[in-house]
Write a protein that holds these residues in place. Structure first.
Motif, PDB file in Angstrom:
ATOM      1  N   ARG A  47      -2.503  11.469   4.173  1.00 17.97           N
ATOM      2  CA  ARG A  47      -3.334  10.556   3.139  1.00 17.97           C
ATOM      3  C   ARG A  47      -4.592  10.110   4.244  1.00 17.97           C
ATOM      4  O   ARG A  47      -5.593  10.033   3.725  1.00 17.97           O
ATOM      5  CB  ARG A  47      -2.580   9.302   2.734  1.00 17.97           C
ATOM      6  N   ASP A  86       1.875   9.638   4.850  1.00 15.31           N
ATOM      7  CA  ASP A  86       0.928   8.725   5.164  1.00 15.31           C
ATOM      8  C   ASP A  86      -0.102   9.438   6.234  1.00 15.31           C
ATOM      9  O   ASP A  86      -1.292   9.267   6.123  1.00 15.31           O
ATOM     10  CB  ASP A  86       1.703   7.719   6.278  1.00 15.31           C
ATOM     11  N   ARG A 137       0.961  -1.188   0.136  1.00 19.84           N
ATOM     12  CA  ARG A 137      -0.103  -0.055  -0.108  1.00 19.84           C
ATOM     13  C   ARG A 137       0.777   1.356  -0.062  1.00 19.84           C
ATOM     14  O   ARG A 137       0.518   2.353  -0.714  1.00 19.84           O
ATOM     15  CB  ARG A 137      -1.012  -0.127   0.989  1.00 19.84           C
ATOM     16  N   ASN A 138       1.964   1.190   0.803  1.00 16.72           N
ATOM     17  CA  ASN A 138       2.853   2.355   0.815  1.00 16.72           C
ATOM     18  C   ASN A 138       3.295   2.829  -0.414  1.00 16.72           C
ATOM     19  O   ASN A 138       3.632   3.891  -0.811  1.00 16.72           O
ATOM     20  CB  ASN A 138       4.010   1.982   1.596  1.00 16.72           C
ATOM     21  N   ASP A 158      -8.032   5.236  -2.767  1.00 14.03           N
ATOM     22  CA  ASP A 158      -7.760   3.887  -2.590  1.00 14.03           C
ATOM     23  C   ASP A 158      -8.203   3.638  -0.987  1.00 14.03           C
ATOM     24  O   ASP A 158      -9.082   2.789  -0.336  1.00 14.03           O
ATOM     25  CB  ASP A 158      -6.631   3.383  -2.691  1.00 14.03           C
ATOM     26  N   THR A 159      -7.832   4.495  -0.042  1.00 14.70           N
ATOM     27  CA  THR A 159      -7.928   4.296   1.338  1.00 14.70           C
ATOM     28  C   THR A 159      -9.479   4.735   1.510  1.00 14.70           C
ATOM     29  O   THR A 159     -10.012   3.682   2.502  1.00 14.70           O
ATOM     30  CB  THR A 159      -7.180   5.347   2.117  1.00 14.70           C
ATOM     31  N   PRO A 212       2.879   5.384  -8.305  1.00 22.21           N
ATOM     32  CA  PRO A 212       2.900   4.912  -6.905  1.00 22.21           C
ATOM     33  C   PRO A 212       3.206   5.954  -5.656  1.00 22.21           C
ATOM     34  O   PRO A 212       2.748   5.886  -4.638  1.00 22.21           O
ATOM     35  CB  PRO A 212       4.321   3.868  -6.994  1.00 22.21           C
ATOM     36  N   SER A 213       3.738   6.991  -6.317  1.00 23.55           N
ATOM     37  CA  SER A 213       3.840   8.136  -5.154  1.00 23.55           C
ATOM     38  C   SER A 213       2.894   9.246  -5.268  1.00 23.55           C
ATOM     39  O   SER A 213       2.954   9.843  -4.294  1.00 23.55           O
ATOM     40  CB  SER A 213       5.313   8.817  -5.493  1.00 23.55           C
ATOM     41  N   ARG A 263      -8.100  -3.033  -6.774  1.00 18.94           N
ATOM     42  CA  ARG A 263      -6.876  -2.414  -7.457  1.00 18.94           C
ATOM     43  C   ARG A 263      -7.152  -1.355  -8.641  1.00 18.94           C
ATOM     44  O   ARG A 263      -8.349  -1.432  -9.327  1.00 18.94           O
ATOM     45  CB  ARG A 263      -5.797  -3.220  -8.114  1.00 18.94           C
ATOM     46  N   SER A 283      -0.489  11.045  -4.083  1.00 15.72           N
ATOM     47  CA  SER A 283      -1.200  11.013  -2.756  1.00 15.72           C
ATOM     48  C   SER A 283      -2.682  10.961  -3.220  1.00 15.72           C
ATOM     49  O   SER A 283      -3.643  10.361  -2.709  1.00 15.72           O
ATOM     50  CB  SER A 283      -0.810  12.221  -2.034  1.00 15.72           C
ATOM     51  N   ASN A 329       1.674   1.756  -3.478  1.00 12.42           N
ATOM     52  CA  ASN A 329       0.731   1.296  -4.474  1.00 12.42           C
ATOM     53  C   ASN A 329       0.863   0.477  -5.405  1.00 12.42           C
ATOM     54  O   ASN A 329       0.713   0.393  -6.583  1.00 12.42           O
ATOM     55  CB  ASN A 329       0.372   2.705  -5.262  1.00 12.42           C
ATOM     56  N   ALA A 345      -4.145   7.582  -4.013  1.00 12.05           N
ATOM     57  CA  ALA A 345      -3.895   6.780  -2.722  1.00 12.05           C
ATOM     58  C   ALA A 345      -5.191   7.282  -1.768  1.00 12.05           C
ATOM     59  O   ALA A 345      -5.337   6.326  -1.038  1.00 12.05           O
ATOM     60  CB  ALA A 345      -2.530   7.098  -2.047  1.00 12.05           C
TER      61      ALA A 345
END
Length: 501
Positions: free
Chosen positions: A130, A127, A81-82, A207-208, A198-199, A462, A201, A84, A204
């Motif tokens: 987010r 983190d 998750r960190n 997603d959360t 992947p980086s 995903r 925000s 992605n 992400a």
């Protein structure tokens, strides 16, 4: 020295005494007989203790393995998750956390790490940001988390556009005013470019929020199959040949005369259905229009609807197995005269009907014709019979045919019966006769088992890239399989037509 080692040594000593006498071609001496009998007394005392010790160790090993597997899945999920990264491929592949960490690092080295300019934000700060933003979105949508992240309140009043600007400002080091001058459409385009980064925000955070929606909706889906089925797990999608050591599936213990030999026994083993998992999934998207319109309800409602749907689908499939009475592992229908689990004359629930079903279940036997004494534990009903069932079990007296009061045996026996009502049976029956069922204690025998891949009950999702589609797209799926494991766990009453409202 543990009990098993003591038992092993005493058995070895007994064998040594017997071997010495046989080698010499003689019977055991008086001293040898005395020692042999003393050893036998000790063995009979030690054996149940050794068996209990071995079972406790086996259970401890099983629990330790389960704990280790849960920790592995949690660590891999958190690690992926960190960055992605899709964790499912590593979880199902059996990789260790170190192997996953190495794979992610190798991928970053090959592809290059994202460069950042301007303001630097540490991983810990990112983190926290987010988590706070995701909980703020959930609060704004009316689904406040039980323990919201610190700082989430300040994000609860922000639009998707505002959060997107905050993300871009932190990641690029540019001024927020640079992005505030953009139109909603241009800002969407800017954020969409980073959807698979992947980086990034913003995806992400979505997603959360989606994950929280999925977990909440799945946990609160109104289903009842869990009350009379057993949960299982499979490691892959290969068809699994099931074996079952049946209840009572061994022969009687035989009388052993003095100095007599113990005779070997072969346990009764029968093939059960081949358990197998299948994947069920869908794709959903947050459209470009939804982002521009600030449709915050999408994040809190749509993913959760798919999660709840998956659980309801399992519920319907389980009830369809009971209702449709299809062929099972022995080539006969689940409820069949040969299975001794079918009441031939259907009726609505009555005390007499319930007693007949209880008797049918308690008279089930093992392959040697011995009683297995199953405990009736659940009555499975369509909606509409629950009140009558409470009256049947809750009244201390009943009205007799002579219009007098008599003791109610169902009340006096105090059966620990759970009443399960589900409208799925009503829907399946329509205007026809609706069956109802008696289920056995799940700790005594497995009637229907629902398997999940590696014990993962909630759906996985995903980010997905769909060519030609404007919007943020996700895949969502869940792997499960349902098998009938033992027909003796249920008794069916064909029922009667339900009263119309």
């Amino acid at each position: 020295m543990n009990k098993r080692e003591q038992l092993r040594q005493k058995l070895q000593r007994q064998q040594a005494i017997l071997a010495a006498a046989r080698t010499a071609g003689r019977d055991m001496t008086e001293d040898e007989t005395r020692e042999f009998n003393a050893l036998q007394t000790d063995i009979e005392t030690l054996r149940p203790e050794a068996d209990a010790e071995a079972e406790a160790e086996r259970q401890a090993q099983i629990e330790a393995a389960r704990t280790a597997e849960r920790q592995r899945v949690t660590d891999i999920t958190t690690l992926c998750r960190n960055f992605n990264v899709d964790a499912s491929q590593y979880i199902t592949g059996g990789q260790t956390v170190d192997q996953v960490r190495t794979a992610i690092l190798d991928c970053m080295i090959q592809n290059g790490t994202p460069a950042r300019t301007g303001v630097k934000v540490t991983a810990d700060e990112t983190d926290k940001f987010r988590a706070a933003a995701a909980d703020g979105l959930m609060t704004r949508s009316g689904h406040t988390p039980a323990a919201p992240a610190d700082g989430s309140r300040q994000f609860a009043g922000m639009s998707l556009r505002d959060i997107g600007i905050e993300c871009l400002t932190r990641e690029t080091g540019k001024s927020a005013s640079d992005f505030m001058r953009m139109s909603a459409d241009d800002l969407y385009t800017e954020l969409a470019r980073a959807f698979h980064n992947p980086s990034a925000s913003f995806p992400a955070i979505m997603d959360t929020a989606i994950n929280k929606s999925i977990v909440h909706a799945y946990d609160h889906a109104p289903t009842t199959f869990e009350k009379f089925t057993r949960k299982g797990t499979l490691r892959d999608f290969k068809r699994t040949d099931g074996h079952n050591y049946l209840i009572g599936g061994v022969g009687d213990l035989l009388l052993v005369p003095e100095n007599g030999e113990l005779k070997a026994d072969t346990h009764k083993e029968e093939m059960l259905p081949q358990r197998k998992l299948d994947t069920y999934g869908r794709q959903f998207s947050m459209s470009r229009q939804a982002f521009i319109n600030d449709d915050i309800g999408f994040l809190s409602e749509v993913p959760g609807m798919y999660a709840a749907k998956s659980k309801k689908q399992i519920n319907k499939m389980v009830y369809s197995i009971l209702y449709n009475n299809g062929q099972i592992y022995d080539g006969k229908t689940l409820f069949h005269a040969d299975h001794k689990n079918l009441i031939t004359s259907g009726s609505a629930p009555t005390g007499a009907a319930i007693q007949a079903m209880i008797q049918r279940m308690q008279l089930q036997d093992d392959p040697f014709g011995e009683a297995i004494n199953l405990t009736p534990a659940t009555i499975i009903l369509p909606v509409g019979y629950g009140f009558a069932m409470q009256s049947i079990f809750g009244s201390p007296t009943i009205q007799t045919s002579e219009n007098t009061q008599a003791a109610n045996p169902l009340y006096n026996y105090r059966y620990p019966m759970e009443i399960v009502e589900d409208a799925t049976l009503n829907i399946l029956a329509g205007s026809g006769a609706c069956p109802w069922f008696l289920g056995a204690n799940r700790e005594e025998t497995t009637g229907i088992q629902v398997d999940y891949l590696n014990g993962q009950e909630t759906p996985t999702f995903r980010r997905s890239e769909t060519v030609g589609q404007l919007g943020f797209v996700w895949d969502i799926w869940l792997d499960w399989g349902i098998s009938v494991m033992d027909y003796r766990a249920f008794v069916k009453n064909p029922g009667a037509a339900l009263p119309t409202l």
